[in-house]
Design an enzyme around this catalytic site. Sequence first.
Site, PDB file in Angstrom:
ATOM      1  N   ASP A 134     -22.033   7.481 -28.990  1.00 16.16           N
ATOM      2  CA  ASP A 134     -22.970   6.387 -29.251  1.00 16.16           C
ATOM      3  C   ASP A 134     -23.498   6.479 -30.692  1.00 16.16           C
ATOM      4  O   ASP A 134     -23.949   7.554 -31.117  1.00 16.16           O
ATOM      5  CB  ASP A 134     -24.135   6.547 -28.238  1.00 16.16           C
ATOM      6  CG  ASP A 134     -25.074   5.366 -28.219  1.00 16.16           C
ATOM      7  OD1 ASP A 134     -24.635   4.243 -28.506  1.00 16.16           O
ATOM      8  OD2 ASP A 134     -26.263   5.581 -27.879  1.00 16.16           O
TER       9      ASP A 134
ATOM     10  N   ASP B  74     -21.266   2.684 -35.991  1.00 17.65           N
ATOM     11  CA  ASP B  74     -22.379   1.777 -36.249  1.00 17.65           C
ATOM     12  C   ASP B  74     -22.546   1.573 -37.751  1.00 17.65           C
ATOM     13  O   ASP B  74     -23.228   2.338 -38.429  1.00 17.65           O
ATOM     14  CB  ASP B  74     -23.656   2.357 -35.630  1.00 17.65           C
ATOM     15  CG  ASP B  74     -24.857   1.442 -35.860  1.00 17.65           C
ATOM     16  OD1 ASP B  74     -24.686   0.386 -36.511  1.00 17.65           O
ATOM     17  OD2 ASP B  74     -25.959   1.784 -35.397  1.00 17.65           O
TER      18      ASP B  74
ATOM     19  N   HIS C 271     -34.275  -0.327 -29.505  1.00 16.05           N
ATOM     20  CA  HIS C 271     -34.199   1.009 -28.918  1.00 16.05           C
ATOM     21  C   HIS C 271     -35.606   1.573 -28.711  1.00 16.05           C
ATOM     22  O   HIS C 271     -36.497   1.309 -29.511  1.00 16.05           O
ATOM     23  CB  HIS C 271     -33.433   1.959 -29.844  1.00 16.05           C
ATOM     24  CG  HIS C 271     -31.989   1.594 -30.017  1.00 16.05           C
ATOM     25  ND1 HIS C 271     -31.489   1.130 -31.206  1.00 16.05           N
ATOM     26  CD2 HIS C 271     -30.951   1.623 -29.155  1.00 16.05           C
ATOM     27  CE1 HIS C 271     -30.177   0.900 -31.066  1.00 16.05           C
ATOM     28  NE2 HIS C 271     -29.831   1.188 -29.824  1.00 16.05           N
TER      29      HIS C 271
HETATM   30  P1  13P Z   1     -32.887   2.617 -24.979  1.00 19.94           P
HETATM   31  O1  13P Z   1     -33.326   3.996 -25.287  1.00 19.94           O
HETATM   32  O2  13P Z   1     -33.865   1.596 -25.397  1.00 19.94           O
HETATM   33  O3  13P Z   1     -32.463   2.483 -23.562  1.00 19.94           O
HETATM   34  O4  13P Z   1     -31.582   2.332 -25.862  1.00 19.94           O
HETATM   35  C1  13P Z   1     -30.407   3.012 -25.548  1.00 19.94           C
HETATM   36  C2  13P Z   1     -29.290   2.593 -26.397  1.00 19.94           C
HETATM   37  O5  13P Z   1     -29.162   1.455 -26.788  1.00 19.94           O
HETATM   38  C3  13P Z   1     -28.303   3.616 -26.742  1.00 19.94           C
HETATM   39  O6  13P Z   1     -27.378   3.172 -27.666  1.00 19.94           O
END
Ligand code: 13P
Length: 287
Positions: free
Chosen positions: A82, A104, A180
């Site tokens: 991620d 990203d 986020h």
């Molecule tokens: P959250 O922490 O707001 O759930 O976001 C998670 C996210 O988008 C990880 O890439």
Amino acid sequence: MSLVTGKKILDKALSGHYAIGAFNVHNMETVQAVVNVAIEERAPLIIQTSASTIKYAGAKFLAANVKAAAEDADIPIALHLDHATTYQQVVECIRVGYTSVMIDGSKLPYDENVALTKKVVELAHYAGVSVEAELGKVGGTEDDISVDEREATFTVPEEAVKFIEDTGVDYLAVAIGTAHGVYKGEPKLDFERLKKIRSMVNVPLVLHGASGVPDEGLRNAVVCGINKINLATDLKIPMARTIRDIFMANPDEDDPRKYLGAARDAVEVVVRDKIRVIGCNGKAIVE
Ligand code: 13P
């Protein structure tokens, strides 16, 4: 089962008009929590780790945990990197068996985002790994990546079409009003924009920053075309709260199996709830 690619899971979600929960994990207990529940709910699963979790735990160690959990699971599971911001992070994860990566480049100017994403797509596709990229900027803070609310910009549908053509990316994270981390007020999602993007592109779409979005908002996002829903903070909060409560009640507790085991149970409760809200329960078909 061995791990499958994110594309394999998400292309099915795209054609079946549903979304998959993509849960951020940090340690063995969170891996076990999401896998246990996904098996019970018959939900295909994307497990993801941020670049800073990899810095903390090591990609090899995280991949080994996820592979061990997936081996005995009879549901499709992908392991996803991620928010990588560098080519090197992608290489490291592909080497140890990640089956999906996000690059990203959303903070970069369009052309630089395209160049970086394209380079990652070439490598990842050669290795049989699928790729997510982001266009527009999702606000908020994800580990050590922060985007000021004033800098967050929504995805432009026409640009999304061009970006997918220019890069060959497999799925696209769109900025439609989520952020986020923890929301100060209720997030306002731009569903009209999402519908427009959905009608113009043919790859799965990803919603970041889904923690704190009310159930109705998540369901609506799925109806309007989202296929991957990223959740991190909503798992971290009950985990921390559970451990905090245990130490408040018993400051001398020194058995990690007691407080981490209880934290695992707390994460399971929220993962089950999210899987049911998103509606990916019962979608795992073993081939
Ligand atoms: P959250 O922490 O707001 O759930 O976001 C998670 C996210 O988008 C990880 O890439």
